[in-house]
Write an enzyme that holds these catalytic residues in place. Structure first.
Site, PDB file in Angstrom:
ATOM      1  N   TYR A  61       1.012  -1.265   0.114  1.00  0.00           N
ATOM      2  CA  TYR A  61      -0.013   0.075  -0.027  1.00  0.00           C
ATOM      3  C   TYR A  61       0.792   1.321  -0.080  1.00  0.00           C
ATOM      4  CZ  TYR A  61      -3.625  -3.412   1.363  1.00  0.00           C
ATOM      5  OH  TYR A  61      -4.662  -4.428   1.455  1.00  0.00           O
ATOM      6  N   LYS A  89       1.276  -7.074   5.456  1.00  0.00           N
ATOM      7  CA  LYS A  89       1.260  -8.163   4.621  1.00  0.00           C
ATOM      8  C   LYS A  89       2.584  -8.400   3.830  1.00  0.00           C
ATOM      9  CE  LYS A  89      -3.801  -7.220   4.295  1.00  0.00           C
ATOM     10  NZ  LYS A  89      -3.725  -5.816   4.033  1.00  0.00           N
TER      11      LYS A  89
HETATM   12  P1  NDP Z   1     -14.173  -0.895   1.450  1.00  0.00           P
HETATM   13  O1  NDP Z   1     -14.988  -1.867   1.009  1.00  0.00           O
HETATM   14  O2  NDP Z   1     -13.620  -0.693   2.627  1.00  0.00           O
HETATM   15  O3  NDP Z   1     -14.790   0.685   0.517  1.00  0.00           O
HETATM   16  C1  NDP Z   1     -14.124   1.785   0.702  1.00  0.00           C
HETATM   17  C2  NDP Z   1     -14.786   2.914   0.082  1.00  0.00           C
HETATM   18  O4  NDP Z   1     -16.071   3.005   0.557  1.00  0.00           O
HETATM   19  C3  NDP Z   1     -13.920   4.058  -0.142  1.00  0.00           C
HETATM   20  O5  NDP Z   1     -14.051   4.704  -1.244  1.00  0.00           O
HETATM   21  C4  NDP Z   1     -14.562   5.047   1.112  1.00  0.00           C
HETATM   22  O6  NDP Z   1     -14.553   6.323   0.707  1.00  0.00           O
HETATM   23  C5  NDP Z   1     -16.266   4.512   1.099  1.00  0.00           C
HETATM   24  N1  NDP Z   1     -16.771   4.389   2.266  1.00  0.00           N
HETATM   25  C6  NDP Z   1     -16.157   4.206   3.658  1.00  0.00           C
HETATM   26  N2  NDP Z   1     -17.000   4.057   4.665  1.00  0.00           N
HETATM   27  C7  NDP Z   1     -18.369   4.769   3.926  1.00  0.00           C
HETATM   28  C8  NDP Z   1     -19.392   5.095   4.572  1.00  0.00           C
HETATM   29  N3  NDP Z   1     -19.926   4.754   5.741  1.00  0.00           N
HETATM   30  N4  NDP Z   1     -20.434   5.335   3.464  1.00  0.00           N
HETATM   31  C9  NDP Z   1     -20.213   5.742   2.336  1.00  0.00           C
HETATM   32  N5  NDP Z   1     -18.956   5.261   1.729  1.00  0.00           N
HETATM   33  C10 NDP Z   1     -17.944   4.855   2.675  1.00  0.00           C
HETATM   34  O7  NDP Z   1     -13.034  -0.895   0.355  1.00  0.00           O
HETATM   35  P2  NDP Z   1     -11.377  -1.539   0.310  1.00  0.00           P
HETATM   36  O8  NDP Z   1     -11.070  -2.071  -1.021  1.00  0.00           O
HETATM   37  O9  NDP Z   1     -10.407  -0.356   0.824  1.00  0.00           O
HETATM   38  O10 NDP Z   1     -11.481  -2.517   1.491  1.00  0.00           O
HETATM   39  C11 NDP Z   1     -11.046  -2.257   2.753  1.00  0.00           C
HETATM   40  C12 NDP Z   1      -9.443  -2.825   3.185  1.00  0.00           C
HETATM   41  O11 NDP Z   1      -9.530  -4.107   3.085  1.00  0.00           O
HETATM   42  C13 NDP Z   1      -8.653  -2.112   2.381  1.00  0.00           C
HETATM   43  O12 NDP Z   1      -8.442  -0.974   2.718  1.00  0.00           O
HETATM   44  C14 NDP Z   1      -7.464  -2.928   2.954  1.00  0.00           C
HETATM   45  O13 NDP Z   1      -6.941  -2.602   3.918  1.00  0.00           O
HETATM   46  C15 NDP Z   1      -8.078  -4.353   2.706  1.00  0.00           C
HETATM   47  N6  NDP Z   1      -7.954  -5.049   1.424  1.00  0.00           N
HETATM   48  C16 NDP Z   1      -6.994  -6.118   1.430  1.00  0.00           C
HETATM   49  C17 NDP Z   1      -6.901  -6.948   0.204  1.00  0.00           C
HETATM   50  C18 NDP Z   1      -6.114  -8.141   0.270  1.00  0.00           C
HETATM   51  O14 NDP Z   1      -5.525  -8.200  -0.861  1.00  0.00           O
HETATM   52  N7  NDP Z   1      -5.850  -8.616   1.483  1.00  0.00           N
HETATM   53  C19 NDP Z   1      -7.600  -6.501  -1.016  1.00  0.00           C
HETATM   54  C20 NDP Z   1      -8.517  -5.393  -0.728  1.00  0.00           C
HETATM   55  C21 NDP Z   1      -8.697  -4.644   0.578  1.00  0.00           C
HETATM   56  P3  NDP Z   1     -14.042   7.657   1.666  1.00  0.00           P
HETATM   57  O15 NDP Z   1     -12.398   6.974   1.993  1.00  0.00           O
HETATM   58  O16 NDP Z   1     -14.320   8.710   1.023  1.00  0.00           O
HETATM   59  O17 NDP Z   1     -14.893   7.428   3.036  1.00  0.00           O
HETATM   60  C1  1BO Z   2      -2.980  -5.310  -4.889  1.00  0.00           C
HETATM   61  C2  1BO Z   2      -3.495  -4.828  -3.461  1.00  0.00           C
HETATM   62  C3  1BO Z   2      -4.605  -5.062  -3.086  1.00  0.00           C
HETATM   63  C4  1BO Z   2      -5.254  -4.783  -1.662  1.00  0.00           C
HETATM   64  O1  1BO Z   2      -4.685  -5.633  -0.863  1.00  0.00           O
END
Ligand code: NDP
Ligand code: 1BO
Length: 323
Positions: A61, A89
């Site tokens: 990240y 990770k």
């Molecule tokens: P999420 O499903 O957490 O969604 C994030 C989005 O939702 C952002 O655009 C955020 O915008 C918006 N949001 C957050 N809260 C609200 C709310 N209450 N109402 C409306 N919109 C909202 O997405 P991610 O893909 O980021 O997943 C979460 C986390 O999981 C990642 O950040 C990461 O740490 C992890 N992850 C791990 C992966 C892996 O391979 N191990 C892969 C993908 C994710 P804003 O910031 O403007 O609020």
């Molecule tokens: C490629 C990284 C996805 C979020 O964990």
């Protein structure tokens, strides 16, 4: 899985799940993917104002320094390291036995921490340094699962990490790992939300005592499936007098998974964890669990698939034809 209650500054009840190791993982964590320079403020807000005790980051990240700074500021404000649960990770370019420990050391340095609570294999494929998207010939390899896992186990034995686990594994790969592991993975972090329930994986992990953390619990955003505007989610949120974000977080918790919504917005950060003094009634839970058009957001074709060369010729290959 048993949930245990702990007190937070707001008087909010922060539940946690017990891992195989006996350690506890707080049920709601802050995701930090794509948080960049704003991660410091988001992490500080989450910990000090939101009552979060669980932060999810990754080497990939590129925000570990900012996350570490946020944690440091929160500790200056009185939060104790022992009450925090910090996950990072191991990225695909470092996915070989000799790179495991040096990469963890970089992560610890960047986060300004002496140990991690949880260290995860980020994806079960090795990438060459500077691999392109989509990958070229020779960019993607299978990895030495047993060799890497042995090194992960040594990190746990040396108390540099309290728990170890995996992300983005399939049942096939978990079975392979379970056959060689001396230390069973405590956690499997995978995509889960009402638009991708992934019931089979959840069931497999539960049977094997592996805790699941649901990533992208809101359906992610950029290129994702932003469930905040889904009709069923919206209807149930209005009925329960909650926000769509809270309903999506709570759905994950009621399935027994920890959940790591990402937000940079202070109000949404605080909103997303206010989920412990109410429940989604059975009928509404079932409606959320019946959303059609089940589809992964993170199929990761752009990172791993080369249709002509390499071990992964299609998205189905990434997921071992299990979807
Ligand atoms: P999420 O499903 O957490 O969604 C994030 C989005 O939702 C952002 O655009 C955020 O915008 C918006 N949001 C957050 N809260 C609200 C709310 N209450 N109402 C409306 N919109 C909202 O997405 P991610 O893909 O980021 O997943 C979460 C986390 O999981 C990642 O950040 C990461 O740490 C992890 N992850 C791990 C992966 C892996 O391979 N191990 C892969 C993908 C994710 P804003 O910031 O403007 O609020
Ligand atoms: C490629 C990284 C996805 C979020 O964990």
């Amino acid at each position: 899985m048993m949930a245990h209650a702990t007190f937070t500054p707001e008087g909010q009840i922060t539940e946690s799940f017990r891992l195989l190791s006996g350690h506890k993982i707080p049920a709601v964590g802050l995701g930090t993917w794509r948080s960049g320079s704003q991660a410091t403020h988001a992490v500080f807000t989450a910990l000090v104002e939101g009552g979060y005790r669980h932060i999810d980051t990754a080497w990939e990240y590129g925000d570990q320094k900012e996350v570490g700074e946020g944690i440091k500021r929160a500790m200056h404000a009185g939060i104790e390291r022992r009450d925090l649960f910090v996950t990072s990770k191991l990225w695909c370019t470092e996915l070989s036995p000799e790179r495991v420990r040096p990469t963890l050391q970089i992560t610890l340095q960047e986060l300004q921490l002496e140990y991690l609570d949880l260290y995860l294999i980020h994806w079960p494929f090795r990438l060459s340094e500077g691999a392109s998207k989509p990958p070229k010939e020779g960019d993607v390899f299978d990895f030495d699962m047993e060799g890497v896992w042995r090194e992960m186990e040594k990190l746990a034995k040396d108390e540099l990490v309290r728990d170890i686990g995996v992300c983005n594994f399939t049942i096939t790969k978990l079975n392979k790992l379970l056959a060689v592991a001396e230390l069973i993975p405590s956690v499997c972090q995978i995509e889960m939300h009402p638009g991708w329930r992934n019931d089979q994986m959840l069931q497999f992990c539960k049977i094997n005592g592996i805790h699941v953390t649901a990533y992208s619990p809101l359906g992610s955003q950029e290129g994702g499936r932003y469930l905040i505007h889904d009709q069923t989610v919206d209807r149930i949120a209005k009925k329960l007098n909650k926000t769509p974000g809270q309903v999506l977080v709570k759905w994950g918790l009621q399935r027994g998974t920890s959940v790591i919504p990402k937000s940079l917005n202070p109000e949404r950060i605080k909103e997303n964890i206010k989920v412990f003094d109410w429940v989604i009634p059975e009928q509404d839970f079932q409606a959320l669990s019946s959303i059609t058009d089940q589809k992964r957001v993170m199929d990761s074709e752009d990172i791993f698939v080369n249709k002509i060369e390499g071990p992964l010729r299609s998205v189905a290959d990434i997921w071992d034809q299990e979807d």
